[in-house]
Design an enzyme around this catalytic site. Structure first.
Site, PDB file in Angstrom:
ATOM      1  N   LYS A 193       0.868  -1.182  -0.010  1.00 57.10           N
ATOM      2  CA  LYS A 193       0.017   0.009  -0.060  1.00 57.10           C
ATOM      3  C   LYS A 193       0.946   1.171   0.096  1.00 57.10           C
ATOM      4  CE  LYS A 193      -1.773   2.896   2.839  1.00 57.10           C
ATOM      5  NZ  LYS A 193      -1.569   4.003   2.002  1.00 57.10           N
ATOM      6  N   GLY A 246       6.578   5.218   8.449  1.00 62.44           N
ATOM      7  CA  GLY A 246       5.553   6.445   8.782  1.00 62.44           C
ATOM      8  C   GLY A 246       5.663   7.034  10.163  1.00 62.44           C
ATOM      9  N   SER A 247       4.626   7.555  10.587  1.00 63.46           N
ATOM     10  CA  SER A 247       4.744   8.226  11.828  1.00 63.46           C
ATOM     11  C   SER A 247       4.528   7.219  12.867  1.00 63.46           C
ATOM     12  CB  SER A 247       3.581   9.328  11.781  1.00 63.46           C
ATOM     13  OG  SER A 247       2.156   8.573  11.539  1.00 63.46           O
ATOM     14  N   THR A 248       5.005   7.843  14.035  1.00 62.43           N
ATOM     15  CA  THR A 248       4.864   7.065  15.348  1.00 62.43           C
ATOM     16  C   THR A 248       3.584   6.607  15.749  1.00 62.43           C
ATOM     17  OG1 THR A 248       7.063   7.920  15.947  1.00 62.43           O
ATOM     18  CG2 THR A 248       5.824   6.762  17.814  1.00 62.43           C
ATOM     19  N   LEU A 249       2.677   7.718  15.355  1.00 59.47           N
ATOM     20  CA  LEU A 249       1.316   7.446  15.657  1.00 59.47           C
ATOM     21  C   LEU A 249       0.641   6.468  15.235  1.00 59.47           C
ATOM     22  CD1 LEU A 249      -1.218   9.422  17.209  1.00 59.47           C
ATOM     23  CD2 LEU A 249      -1.466  10.575  14.887  1.00 59.47           C
ATOM     24  N   GLY A 251       2.232   3.930  13.643  1.00 62.47           N
ATOM     25  CA  GLY A 251       2.808   2.705  13.822  1.00 62.47           C
ATOM     26  C   GLY A 251       2.215   2.341  15.174  1.00 62.47           C
ATOM     27  N   GLU A 269       9.365   1.391  11.018  1.00 65.99           N
ATOM     28  CA  GLU A 269      10.330   2.553  10.973  1.00 65.99           C
ATOM     29  C   GLU A 269       9.654   3.888  11.017  1.00 65.99           C
ATOM     30  OE1 GLU A 269      12.405   5.114   9.506  1.00 65.99           O
ATOM     31  OE2 GLU A 269      12.458   4.356   7.796  1.00 65.99           O
ATOM     32  N   CYS A 303      12.902  10.612   7.664  1.00 69.78           N
ATOM     33  CA  CYS A 303      12.732  10.254   8.990  1.00 69.78           C
ATOM     34  C   CYS A 303      14.198  10.432   9.931  1.00 69.78           C
ATOM     35  CB  CYS A 303      12.513   8.768   9.243  1.00 69.78           C
ATOM     36  SG  CYS A 303      13.709   7.930   8.283  1.00 69.78           S
ATOM     37  N   GLU A 400       8.662  15.864  15.928  1.00 69.14           N
ATOM     38  CA  GLU A 400       9.159  15.671  14.500  1.00 69.14           C
ATOM     39  C   GLU A 400       8.252  16.704  13.812  1.00 69.14           C
ATOM     40  OE1 GLU A 400      10.092  11.955  11.736  1.00 69.14           O
ATOM     41  OE2 GLU A 400       8.248  12.191  12.328  1.00 69.14           O
TER      42      GLU A 400
END
Ligand SMILES: NC(=O)C1=CN([C@@H]2O[C@H](COP(=O)(O)OP(=O)(O)OC[C@H]3O[C@@H](n4cnc5c(N)ncnc54)[C@H](O)[C@@H]3O)[C@@H](O)[C@H]2O)C=CC1
Ligand code: BAL
Length: 504
Positions: A193, A246-249, A251, A269, A303, A400
């Site tokens: 995706k 992508g973002s920690t959110l 993830g 990551e 990143c 970030e």
């Protein structure tokens, strides 16, 4: 809608024909139950390039079923490592042949300079495919002696199965290659995706998958909104592994969905707030070049962006002046202009996010010594922006931003520098610049990051592992380490002599 778009490349006027359907079982198809499309926007002009089909959760089911069927029949344990290597090498050759067109699509969709897209994004991705082609027939287990007269065991590193791969928009081709190459080398099948911001290069690469000769269902491509297709992949009970950048959110959401569904394997990551430490013994001109590259490459949408620079007191003024000079040399503009060295940021959402941080930096009392002013006219352009007089609690220092916005602080001792650097929930990258070898050793081991760059910054190699500590991620990409993410170890215990006396 038409399933083939005609895309006109700026400047050259060249026309690219690109299928815009979902790519399942080696065919471009419409959605089974949806009519939604995703508009692809050129961030330099804000114009629509074309629209692509958006996958629904039902489409994700169809793609996962195709990947499962391929895993059980033509791929997985049904294909040799030698054949996987051959196909990966063929795909790399095709990418190299089409490097210009891939770069044109990437530069249009993401905004990055065409030259950089071709030489670095596509070039490194071709290298990544060849690197993992090299591994495909060398994925071996161990032979373990238990008793040399009667028993031994051996391990097999088996492909983990169907992999959902969810990639971002900052390096669409490179993130595709980092995920697809090791998965295919190990014998996994894929439902990919791409980001809704940048699906075009993944569709072009899907055409190359067919041309290279991969069997149907081995790689499937499903552009979709993250909250639809991404969430469906993460929660799918027939997906064995999900790999995400992508973002920690997001993830966090993916990990929760994996835990609540089938406990699929997860690699993440995620974000970063990476520090760069400039010590007084450093070659200041070089350190300023690397520090500028660290925050300004890819317009800061990286990143590992070195978004916090800490400079030793004795060289602070000189170094900051140098850094400003270097930052001013960046030429922010349309990626199709030859002179451009950094493009616009990817989307209106990202542009707005960056400006909200620049405003917050000013409101919280940091001193903006470069940039910080919006440009008139079209395009999501953000010029290099540098803040000094920062404090650890400021949003620009903690969060970030993913844009060309740098916070510069100062320190007097090595201990203070390490403390400042590690004062973050993230742990992706860190840099240090010093000509004292003992100091380089001490500081590199004290920095809490998955990658520490010494007297350089932001360089990545296909044979060197990459990934995060703390809230920057789980697992490693690149190098031989990535193979562990796509294999499952089976221990076969073999008895050729021991008799069992029963009852015990
Ligand atoms: N570590 C990195 O390389 C990246 C970090 N980011 C950070 O994230 C911020 C926001 O950017 P976004 O594009 O919104 O990041 P995001 O993390 O939401 O998007 C990345 C990918 O995840 C997908 N996604 C979104 N929600 C999902 C969900 N619930 N389940 C599964 N997949 C989902 C998206 O469609 C996209 O393919 C950026 O400003 C930046 O700070 C963004 C992209 C890459
Ligand atoms: N710096 C390459 C990886 C990333 O930004 O996602």
């Amino acid at each position: 809608m038409s399933t083939v778009a005609t895309i006109t490349v700026p400047k050259s006027g060249k026309q690219i024909k690109l299928p815009t359907g979902l790519f399942i079982n080696n065919q471009f198809v419409p959605s089974v139950d949806g009519k939604e499309t995703i508009d692809c926007i050129n961030p330099a002009t804000e114009e629509v390039i074309c629209s692509v089909v958006a996958a629904t959760t039902k489409d994700i089911d169809v793609a996962v079923a195709a990947a499962r069927e391929a895993f059980n029949t033509t791929w997985g344990k049904h294909v040799s490592g030698i054949e996987r290597a051959r196909l990966l090498n063929k795909l790399a050759d095709l990418m190299e042949r089409d490097a210009q067109e891939l770069a044109e699509l990437e530069a249009l969709d993401n905004g990055k300079p065409l030259r950089i897209a071709r030489d670095f994004d596509v070039g490194d991705s071709v290298g990544c495919l060849r690197y993992y082609a090299g591994w495909a027939d060398k994925i071996v287990g161990q032979s373990i002696e238990i008793d040399n007269k009667t028993k031994f065991a051996f391990t097999k590193h088996e492909p983990i199965g169907v992999c959902g791969q969810i990639i971002p928009w900052n390096y669409p081709i490179m993130m595709w290659a980092w995920k697809v190459a090791p998965a295919l080398a190990c014998g996994c099948t894929i439902v990919m995706k791409p980001s809704e911001n940048t699906p075009l290069s993944a569709l072009k690469l899907s055409e190359l998958i067919v041309e290279a000769g991969f069997p149907p269902g081995v790689v499937n491509t499903v552009p979709s909104l993250g909250s639809v297709g991404g969430a469906a992949l993460a929660a799918h009970r027939d997906v064995d592994k999900v790999a995400f950048t992508g973002s920690t959110l997001t993830g966090r959401k993916i990990m929760a969905a994996a835990a609540e569904s089938n406990l699929k394997k997860v690699s993440l990551e995620l974000g970063g707030k990476s520090p760069q430490l400039i010590f007084e013994s450093a070659d200041l001109d070089q350190a300023a070049n690397w520090a500028a590259l660290g925050i300004l490459y890819n317009t800061g949408q990286d990143c590992t962006a070195g978004s916090r620079v800490y400079v030793q007191d004795s060289i602070y003024d000189k170094f900051v002046a140098l850094l400003v000079t270097k930052a001013k040399q960046l030429n922010v503009g349309d990626g199709f202009d030859e002179a451009t060295t950094a493009g616009p940021v990817v989307s209106k959402a990202q542009y707005d996010k960056i400006w909200s941080y620049i405003d917050a930096g000013k409101q919280e009392g940091a001193q903006c010594i470069l940039g910080g002013e919006k440009r008139p006219g079209k395009g999501y352009f953000v010029d290099p922006t540098i803040f000094t007089h920062i404090t650890p609690d400021m949003k620009i220092v903690k969060d970030e931003i993913f844009g060309p916005v740098l916070s510069v602080g100062r320190f007097s001792t090595e201990e203070e520098a390490i403390k400042l650097a590690n004062n973050t929930t993230y742990g992706l990258g860190a840099g240090l610049h010093s000509n004292d070898a003992n100091q380089c050793m001490r500081v590199s081991s004290a920095l809490e990051a998955g990658t520490v760059w010494v007297n350089q910054y932001n360089l990545l190699y296909n044979n060197v592992p990459f990934g995060g500590k703390k809230q920057s991620g789980i697992g490693r990409e690149l190098g031989s380490y990535a193979l562990e993410e796509y294999t499952s170890v089976k221990a076969v215990q073999w008895n050729y002599g021991e008799k069992l006396d029963w009852p015990l």
